[in-house]
Design a protein around this motif. Structure first.
Motif, PDB file in Angstrom:
ATOM      1  N   THR A 196      44.550  22.493  24.824  1.00  0.00           N
ATOM      2  CA  THR A 196      44.034  23.864  24.890  1.00  0.00           C
ATOM      3  C   THR A 196      44.817  24.659  25.926  1.00  0.00           C
ATOM      4  O   THR A 196      44.761  24.363  27.129  1.00  0.00           O
ATOM      5  CB  THR A 196      42.542  23.870  25.260  1.00  0.00           C
ATOM      6  OG1 THR A 196      41.808  23.111  24.298  1.00  0.00           O
ATOM      7  CG2 THR A 196      42.009  25.295  25.301  1.00  0.00           C
ATOM      8  N   ARG A 197      45.538  25.665  25.452  1.00  0.00           N
ATOM      9  CA  ARG A 197      46.309  26.512  26.350  1.00  0.00           C
ATOM     10  C   ARG A 197      45.431  27.663  26.832  1.00  0.00           C
ATOM     11  O   ARG A 197      44.816  28.375  26.038  1.00  0.00           O
ATOM     12  CB  ARG A 197      47.536  27.089  25.623  1.00  0.00           C
ATOM     13  CG  ARG A 197      48.359  26.077  24.852  1.00  0.00           C
ATOM     14  CD  ARG A 197      48.987  25.036  25.751  1.00  0.00           C
ATOM     15  NE  ARG A 197      49.916  25.609  26.717  1.00  0.00           N
ATOM     16  CZ  ARG A 197      50.716  24.878  27.499  1.00  0.00           C
ATOM     17  NH1 ARG A 197      50.678  23.549  27.439  1.00  0.00           N
ATOM     18  NH2 ARG A 197      51.531  25.468  28.353  1.00  0.00           N
ATOM     19  N   VAL A 198      45.351  27.843  28.137  1.00  0.00           N
ATOM     20  CA  VAL A 198      44.537  28.924  28.698  1.00  0.00           C
ATOM     21  C   VAL A 198      45.403  30.141  28.974  1.00  0.00           C
ATOM     22  O   VAL A 198      45.119  31.241  28.501  1.00  0.00           O
ATOM     23  CB  VAL A 198      43.818  28.467  29.977  1.00  0.00           C
ATOM     24  CG1 VAL A 198      42.896  29.586  30.497  1.00  0.00           C
ATOM     25  CG2 VAL A 198      43.002  27.216  29.715  1.00  0.00           C
ATOM     26  N   PHE A 199      46.452  29.977  29.766  1.00  0.00           N
ATOM     27  CA  PHE A 199      47.464  31.021  29.934  1.00  0.00           C
ATOM     28  C   PHE A 199      48.773  30.394  30.376  1.00  0.00           C
ATOM     29  O   PHE A 199      48.817  29.262  30.868  1.00  0.00           O
ATOM     30  CB  PHE A 199      47.037  32.132  30.907  1.00  0.00           C
ATOM     31  CG  PHE A 199      46.157  31.704  32.046  1.00  0.00           C
ATOM     32  CD1 PHE A 199      44.828  32.056  32.088  1.00  0.00           C
ATOM     33  CD2 PHE A 199      46.667  30.936  33.097  1.00  0.00           C
ATOM     34  CE1 PHE A 199      44.022  31.663  33.144  1.00  0.00           C
ATOM     35  CE2 PHE A 199      45.870  30.549  34.156  1.00  0.00           C
ATOM     36  CZ  PHE A 199      44.537  30.910  34.166  1.00  0.00           C
ATOM     37  N   ASP A 200      49.850  31.146  30.185  1.00  0.00           N
ATOM     38  CA  ASP A 200      51.192  30.631  30.440  1.00  0.00           C
ATOM     39  C   ASP A 200      52.026  31.730  31.100  1.00  0.00           C
ATOM     40  O   ASP A 200      52.325  32.743  30.490  1.00  0.00           O
ATOM     41  CB  ASP A 200      51.839  30.192  29.119  1.00  0.00           C
ATOM     42  CG  ASP A 200      53.191  29.530  29.321  1.00  0.00           C
ATOM     43  OD1 ASP A 200      53.562  29.283  30.485  1.00  0.00           O
ATOM     44  OD2 ASP A 200      53.879  29.264  28.327  1.00  0.00           O
ATOM     45  N   GLY A 201      52.354  31.539  32.378  1.00  0.00           N
ATOM     46  CA  GLY A 201      53.171  32.528  33.082  1.00  0.00           C
ATOM     47  C   GLY A 201      52.437  33.789  33.430  1.00  0.00           C
ATOM     48  O   GLY A 201      53.006  34.888  33.371  1.00  0.00           O
ATOM     49  N   LEU A 202      51.177  33.672  33.840  1.00  0.00           N
ATOM     50  CA  LEU A 202      50.359  34.863  34.126  1.00  0.00           C
ATOM     51  C   LEU A 202      50.631  35.363  35.546  1.00  0.00           C
ATOM     52  O   LEU A 202      50.681  34.586  36.491  1.00  0.00           O
ATOM     53  CB  LEU A 202      48.882  34.519  33.951  1.00  0.00           C
ATOM     54  CG  LEU A 202      47.893  35.684  34.029  1.00  0.00           C
ATOM     55  CD1 LEU A 202      46.755  35.466  33.037  1.00  0.00           C
ATOM     56  CD2 LEU A 202      47.316  35.827  35.435  1.00  0.00           C
ATOM     57  N   ASP A 203      50.800  36.679  35.673  1.00  0.00           N
ATOM     58  CA  ASP A 203      51.025  37.342  36.957  1.00  0.00           C
ATOM     59  C   ASP A 203      49.882  38.317  37.229  1.00  0.00           C
ATOM     60  O   ASP A 203      49.402  38.988  36.316  1.00  0.00           O
ATOM     61  CB  ASP A 203      52.342  38.126  36.959  1.00  0.00           C
ATOM     62  CG  ASP A 203      53.561  37.228  36.907  1.00  0.00           C
ATOM     63  OD1 ASP A 203      53.677  36.333  37.753  1.00  0.00           O
ATOM     64  OD2 ASP A 203      54.397  37.426  36.001  1.00  0.00           O
ATOM     65  N   LEU A 204      49.484  38.403  38.490  1.00  0.00           N
ATOM     66  CA  LEU A 204      48.454  39.370  38.886  1.00  0.00           C
ATOM     67  C   LEU A 204      48.536  39.602  40.384  1.00  0.00           C
ATOM     68  O   LEU A 204      48.638  38.651  41.156  1.00  0.00           O
ATOM     69  CB  LEU A 204      47.057  38.843  38.519  1.00  0.00           C
ATOM     70  CG  LEU A 204      45.860  39.691  38.982  1.00  0.00           C
ATOM     71  CD1 LEU A 204      45.877  41.057  38.316  1.00  0.00           C
ATOM     72  CD2 LEU A 204      44.550  38.966  38.699  1.00  0.00           C
ATOM     73  N   GLN A 205      48.500  40.867  40.786  1.00  0.00           N
ATOM     74  CA  GLN A 205      48.454  41.217  42.203  1.00  0.00           C
ATOM     75  C   GLN A 205      47.199  42.052  42.457  1.00  0.00           C
ATOM     76  O   GLN A 205      46.863  42.936  41.653  1.00  0.00           O
ATOM     77  CB  GLN A 205      49.698  42.017  42.630  1.00  0.00           C
ATOM     78  CG  GLN A 205      50.987  41.198  42.670  1.00  0.00           C
ATOM     79  CD  GLN A 205      51.560  40.939  41.293  1.00  0.00           C
ATOM     80  OE1 GLN A 205      51.601  41.851  40.448  1.00  0.00           O
ATOM     81  NE2 GLN A 205      51.992  39.724  41.033  1.00  0.00           N
ATOM     82  N   ILE A 206      46.513  41.757  43.554  1.00  0.00           N
ATOM     83  CA  ILE A 206      45.309  42.495  43.938  1.00  0.00           C
ATOM     84  C   ILE A 206      45.523  43.094  45.316  1.00  0.00           C
ATOM     85  O   ILE A 206      45.882  42.387  46.266  1.00  0.00           O
ATOM     86  CB  ILE A 206      44.075  41.577  43.930  1.00  0.00           C
ATOM     87  CG1 ILE A 206      43.812  41.053  42.510  1.00  0.00           C
ATOM     88  CG2 ILE A 206      42.846  42.325  44.450  1.00  0.00           C
ATOM     89  CD1 ILE A 206      42.640  40.089  42.414  1.00  0.00           C
ATOM     90  N   THR A 207      45.309  44.385  45.417  1.00  0.00           N
ATOM     91  CA  THR A 207      45.524  45.120  46.665  1.00  0.00           C
ATOM     92  C   THR A 207      44.303  45.011  47.570  1.00  0.00           C
ATOM     93  O   THR A 207      43.157  45.036  47.100  1.00  0.00           O
ATOM     94  CB  THR A 207      45.797  46.602  46.348  1.00  0.00           C
ATOM     95  OG1 THR A 207      46.932  46.693  45.481  1.00  0.00           O
ATOM     96  CG2 THR A 207      46.086  47.387  47.619  1.00  0.00           C
ATOM     97  N   ALA A 208      44.543  44.900  48.857  1.00  0.00           N
ATOM     98  CA  ALA A 208      43.457  44.808  49.836  1.00  0.00           C
ATOM     99  C   ALA A 208      42.565  46.041  49.766  1.00  0.00           C
ATOM    100  O   ALA A 208      43.037  47.168  49.603  1.00  0.00           O
ATOM    101  CB  ALA A 208      44.028  44.652  51.246  1.00  0.00           C
ATOM    102  N   GLY A 209      41.257  45.807  49.877  1.00  0.00           N
ATOM    103  CA  GLY A 209      40.303  46.906  49.913  1.00  0.00           C
ATOM    104  C   GLY A 209      39.877  47.430  48.565  1.00  0.00           C
ATOM    105  O   GLY A 209      39.169  48.434  48.488  1.00  0.00           O
TER     106      GLY A 209
END
Length: 292
Positions: free
Chosen positions: A19-32
Motif C-alpha cells: 500500500t503506497r501512501v505517498f512518494d516524494g511529498l514536500d510540505l513547508q509550514i511557516t511559524a505562527g
C-alpha cells in the motif's frame, strides 16, 4: 529577514507493504500559522501528521523542525518540539485536570528517581509546574475546573485539557488530528474560536510567534474558518501523466490561503462557498458543494 519554515517535510515516502501512501511529498509550514489539512478518508492525512510528529517515520526523506535561532532537528522519533492531540485523547483517569496538564512538564523535566530521592526539591518544582498548568487551563477556558477528574468533564472540556497538556511544554508545533469530531456544534464552535485566539496571540510577537498549528479535519467549512492556509492531500491526480508506472500514493493537489477571521465575530459561512467548491472539485473530485 524571513524565518525558515518551522516544519520542512522533504521528499518523504511512506508505504505499508504494497500500500503506497505517498512518494516524494514536500510540505513547508511557516511559524505562527494554522494549516488545515483535508482530503478523502484513507488518503494519508494522519500518516503525514504522524511522520511530522516522529511517531511513524517515513521510509525515506526527512522531516526537519526549526527549533529557534540556527537550531534544527531531524525528526526520527517523538520529541518535545511537536505536540499531538487526536480525537482519542489519553488523559490519566485518576488525575485531576491540573495534574494531567502539569504531567507534561513533569515527564519532560524530571525523572522518577529524582521525584523519589529529591523530594523537597521536587515538591518545590511541582508547585511551579502546577502554577503553569493553572495558567494553561485558564488559557483554554477551563478556569475553575482544575480539581475535576476527566469523568467529571464534558468531551469538549477533556479535549481542551489534552490541548493544554500538549501545549504546556511549549512545542514548536501542535498537531491536531480530527480533534472536534465527537463534539456538538456549540462546543465545536467554541473550540474553533479558541484556536483563533491562539493565532491572535501570535500577532503580539510576530518575530517569534509561540503557536504554530496543523489541524486535520473532515469539515471543509472548519478547515477554511480556523486555518489561514488549506492543504488538500488526495489520490485524485494524474500520476500516469507524471510518468509513474503504478500508483505512488496521494499528493498535495491543493494549497491555498484562507481568509483570516475574527474570533470574536460569528463566522459568515456564505463567504466560504467559492473556496469550498474549489476544494471539493480539486481534492475530492466533486463538483457540487451540496455533496458534502
Amino acid at each position: 529577514m524571513a524565518l525558515p519554515p518551522v516544519v520542512n517535510v522533504k521528499k518523504i515516502c511512506q508505504h505499508f507493504g504494497s500500500t503506497r501512501v505517498f512518494d516524494g511529498l514536500d510540505l513547508q509550514i511557516t511559524a505562527g500559522t494554522i494549516t488545515s489539512i483535508v482530503g478523502p478518508s484513507g488518503c494519508g492525512k494522519s500518516v503525514l501528521l504522524r511522520a511530522i510528529a516522529g511517531m511513524v517515520p517515513p521510509k525515506s526523506g526527512e522531516v526537519v523542525i526549526h527549533t529557534g535561532g540556527e537550531d534544527f532537528v531531524n525528526i526520527q522519533k517523538p520529541c518535545r518540539h511537536v505536540g499531538v492531540v487526536d480525537q482519542a485523547h489519553q488523559l490519566f483517569p485518576f488525575w485531576t485536570a491540573l495534574q494531567n496538564v502539569s504531567a507534561g512538564l513533569m515527564l519532560d523535566g524530571t525523572s522518577l528517581p529524582y521525584r523519589m530521592f529529591c523530594y523537597p526539591a521536587w515538591r518545590k518544582l511541582r508547585k511551579k509546574y502546577e502554577a503553569e498548568a493553572e495558567m494553561w487551563l485558564e488559557k483554554v477556558g477551563l478556569k475553575g475546573h482544575e480539581s475535576k477528574f476527566p469523568h467529571q468533564l464534558s468531551g469538549g472540556q477533556q479535549q481542551r485539557v489534552a490541548i493544554a497538556q500538549a501545549m504546556i511544554t511549549k512545542p514548536r508545533i501542535l498537531l491536531l488530528d480530527e480533534p472536534f469530531s465527537a463534539l456538538d456544534e456549540q462546543n465545536r464552535e467554541k473550540f474553533q474560536r479558541k484556536l483563533l485566539d491562539l493565532r491572535a496571540e501570535n500577532e503580539l510577537t510576530p518575530e517569534d510567534p509561540p503557536f504554530t498549528i496543523g489541524i486535520i479535519t473532515h469539515e471543509i467549512n472548519e478547515a477554511i474558518y480556523v486555518g489561514d492556509r488549506v492543504i488538500g492531500l488526495s489520490p485524485n491526480w494524474d500520476w500516469q501523466a507524471a510518468g509513474h508506472p503504478s500508483y505512488p500514493g496521494a499528493k498535495i493537489v491543493y494549497d491555498k490561503p484562507a481568509p483570516v477571521f475574527n474570533p470574536y465575530k460569528t463566522a459568515d459561512y456564505s463567504k466560504f462557498v467559492d473556496q469550498k467548491m474549489d476544494i471539493l472539485a480539486t481534492v475530492f473530485g466533486k463538483k457540487d458543494v451540496a455533496e458534502t
